[in-house]
Design a protein around this motif. Structure first.
Motif, PDB file in Angstrom:
ATOM      1  N   ASP A 149      19.376 -49.083 -18.061  1.00 20.66           N
ATOM      2  CA  ASP A 149      18.206 -49.380 -17.225  1.00 20.66           C
ATOM      3  C   ASP A 149      18.643 -49.866 -15.847  1.00 20.66           C
ATOM      4  OD1 ASP A 149      15.871 -50.906 -16.106  1.00 20.66           O
ATOM      5  OD2 ASP A 149      14.969 -50.152 -17.939  1.00 20.66           O
ATOM      6  N   VAL A 150      19.736 -50.621 -15.805  1.00 22.09           N
ATOM      7  CA  VAL A 150      20.266 -51.075 -14.510  1.00 22.09           C
ATOM      8  C   VAL A 150      20.665 -49.856 -13.680  1.00 22.09           C
ATOM      9  CG1 VAL A 150      22.077 -52.397 -13.352  1.00 22.09           C
ATOM     10  CG2 VAL A 150      21.117 -53.232 -15.506  1.00 22.09           C
ATOM     11  N   LYS A 151      21.325 -48.935 -14.334  1.00 19.50           N
ATOM     12  CA  LYS A 151      21.767 -47.729 -13.620  1.00 19.50           C
ATOM     13  C   LYS A 151      20.561 -46.949 -13.084  1.00 19.50           C
ATOM     14  CE  LYS A 151      24.965 -43.923 -13.928  1.00 19.50           C
ATOM     15  NZ  LYS A 151      26.006 -43.262 -14.685  1.00 19.50           N
ATOM     16  N   GLU A 152      19.553 -46.835 -13.926  1.00 20.72           N
ATOM     17  CA  GLU A 152      18.350 -46.102 -13.525  1.00 20.72           C
ATOM     18  C   GLU A 152      17.633 -46.810 -12.378  1.00 20.72           C
ATOM     19  OE1 GLU A 152      16.210 -44.732 -17.008  1.00 20.72           O
ATOM     20  OE2 GLU A 152      14.381 -44.750 -15.800  1.00 20.72           O
ATOM     21  N   ALA A 153      17.585 -48.142 -12.457  1.00 20.46           N
ATOM     22  CA  ALA A 153      16.860 -48.908 -11.435  1.00 20.46           C
ATOM     23  C   ALA A 153      17.486 -48.745 -10.046  1.00 20.46           C
ATOM     24  CB  ALA A 153      16.821 -50.383 -11.825  1.00 20.46           C
ATOM     25  N   PHE A 154      18.803 -48.513 -10.009  1.00 21.16           N
ATOM     26  CA  PHE A 154      19.484 -48.389  -8.717  1.00 21.16           C
ATOM     27  C   PHE A 154      20.027 -46.977  -8.501  1.00 21.16           C
ATOM     28  CE2 PHE A 154      19.571 -52.919  -9.680  1.00 21.16           C
ATOM     29  CZ  PHE A 154      19.002 -53.413  -8.519  1.00 21.16           C
ATOM     30  N   ALA A 155      19.441 -46.016  -9.220  1.00 23.43           N
ATOM     31  CA  ALA A 155      19.943 -44.642  -9.159  1.00 23.43           C
ATOM     32  C   ALA A 155      19.867 -44.055  -7.750  1.00 23.43           C
ATOM     33  CB  ALA A 155      19.177 -43.766 -10.137  1.00 23.43           C
ATOM     34  N   THR A 187      24.976 -51.158  -0.215  1.00 23.49           N
ATOM     35  CA  THR A 187      24.545 -52.380  -0.896  1.00 23.49           C
ATOM     36  C   THR A 187      23.062 -52.262  -1.239  1.00 23.49           C
ATOM     37  OG1 THR A 187      26.059 -53.654   0.472  1.00 23.49           O
ATOM     38  CG2 THR A 187      24.325 -54.877  -0.652  1.00 23.49           C
ATOM     39  N   PRO A 188      22.684 -52.557  -2.484  1.00 24.36           N
ATOM     40  CA  PRO A 188      21.243 -52.600  -2.777  1.00 24.36           C
ATOM     41  C   PRO A 188      20.567 -53.602  -1.839  1.00 24.36           C
ATOM     42  CG  PRO A 188      22.509 -52.672  -4.811  1.00 24.36           C
ATOM     43  CD  PRO A 188      23.497 -52.804  -3.670  1.00 24.36           C
ATOM     44  N   SER A 189      19.504 -53.171  -1.240  1.00 25.07           N
ATOM     45  CA  SER A 189      18.810 -54.000  -0.257  1.00 25.07           C
ATOM     46  C   SER A 189      17.869 -54.987  -0.944  1.00 25.07           C
ATOM     47  CB  SER A 189      17.989 -53.104   0.671  1.00 25.07           C
ATOM     48  OG  SER A 189      16.955 -52.498  -0.076  1.00 25.07           O
ATOM     49  N   HIS A 190      17.294 -55.840  -0.140  1.00 23.92           N
ATOM     50  CA  HIS A 190      16.277 -56.775  -0.636  1.00 23.92           C
ATOM     51  C   HIS A 190      15.133 -55.999  -1.303  1.00 23.92           C
ATOM     52  CE1 HIS A 190      14.050 -60.507  -0.762  1.00 23.92           C
ATOM     53  NE2 HIS A 190      13.019 -59.916  -0.200  1.00 23.92           N
ATOM     54  N   GLU A 191      14.724 -54.910  -0.685  1.00 20.97           N
ATOM     55  CA  GLU A 191      13.628 -54.104  -1.240  1.00 20.97           C
ATOM     56  C   GLU A 191      14.040 -53.469  -2.578  1.00 20.97           C
ATOM     57  OE1 GLU A 191      14.739 -53.749   1.955  1.00 20.97           O
ATOM     58  OE2 GLU A 191      13.100 -54.887   2.879  1.00 20.97           O
ATOM     59  N   ASP A 192      15.284 -53.020  -2.644  1.00 22.66           N
ATOM     60  CA  ASP A 192      15.779 -52.432  -3.899  1.00 22.66           C
ATOM     61  C   ASP A 192      15.717 -53.473  -5.019  1.00 22.66           C
ATOM     62  OD1 ASP A 192      16.428 -49.991  -2.665  1.00 22.66           O
ATOM     63  OD2 ASP A 192      18.391 -50.753  -2.061  1.00 22.66           O
TER      64      ASP A 192
END
Ligand code: FES
Length: 151
Positions: A72-78, A85-90
């Protein structure tokens, strides 16, 4: 989605990553095999992680604490490339998604708790009557008599 670029000279060895994140080296290797984080290899074949991977590992640690599966982590940041870097919005999007997951779990636990309350003091363990053994009376249409529950 907004992302931040990082300079390639900001690299950390796996031991430094482990020390700074509190995550075991073996777990970092595992996350890398799953594609959750990425490293560069030196000429001596040693891993070097861009500094922004610290944030990725922090996100994974939060998800683990919440009991969120790594898939699920992988999917959330796919849609966030490993070079960014994952942003604040991500993070906001992922945290909203995981909050919904936790709410669904809570409702499931509350439902089980209600069913268990009905069993307290009963002890019949009836395949027909007990809500925990026969949720939603799934066996009701298959005839009468005792049945085995696959485990
Ligand atoms: S044990 Fe009797 S209803 Fe569950």
């Amino acid at each position: 989605m907004s992302t931040q670029a990082h300079t390639p000279d900001e690299l950390l060895g796996v031991g430094e990553m482990s020390r700074r994140t509190g995550v075991a080296v073996s777990a970092l290797h595992y996350y890398e095999r799953l594609g959750l984080i990425a490293s560069h290899r030196t000429d001596g074949n040693q891993r070097r992680y861009p500094r922004h991977m610290l944030r990725r590992v922090a996100l994974i640690s939060v998800a683990k604490r919440l009991g969120i599966p790594l898939d699920d982590v992988k999917e959330a940041f796919a849609d966030v490339p490993l070079t960014d870097t994952p942003s604040h919005e991500d993070w906001q999007r992922a945290s909203r998604r995981w909050k919904r997951t936790l709410e669904q779990r809570r409702l499931g636990i509350e439902r089980l708790e209600k069913e268990l309350t009905g069993c307290i003091g009963c002890g019949c363990l009836s395949m027909k009557a007990c809500g925990l053994l026969n949720p939603d009376d799934q066996l009701g249409d298959t005839g009468s008599g005792a049945r085995r529950i696959p485990v």
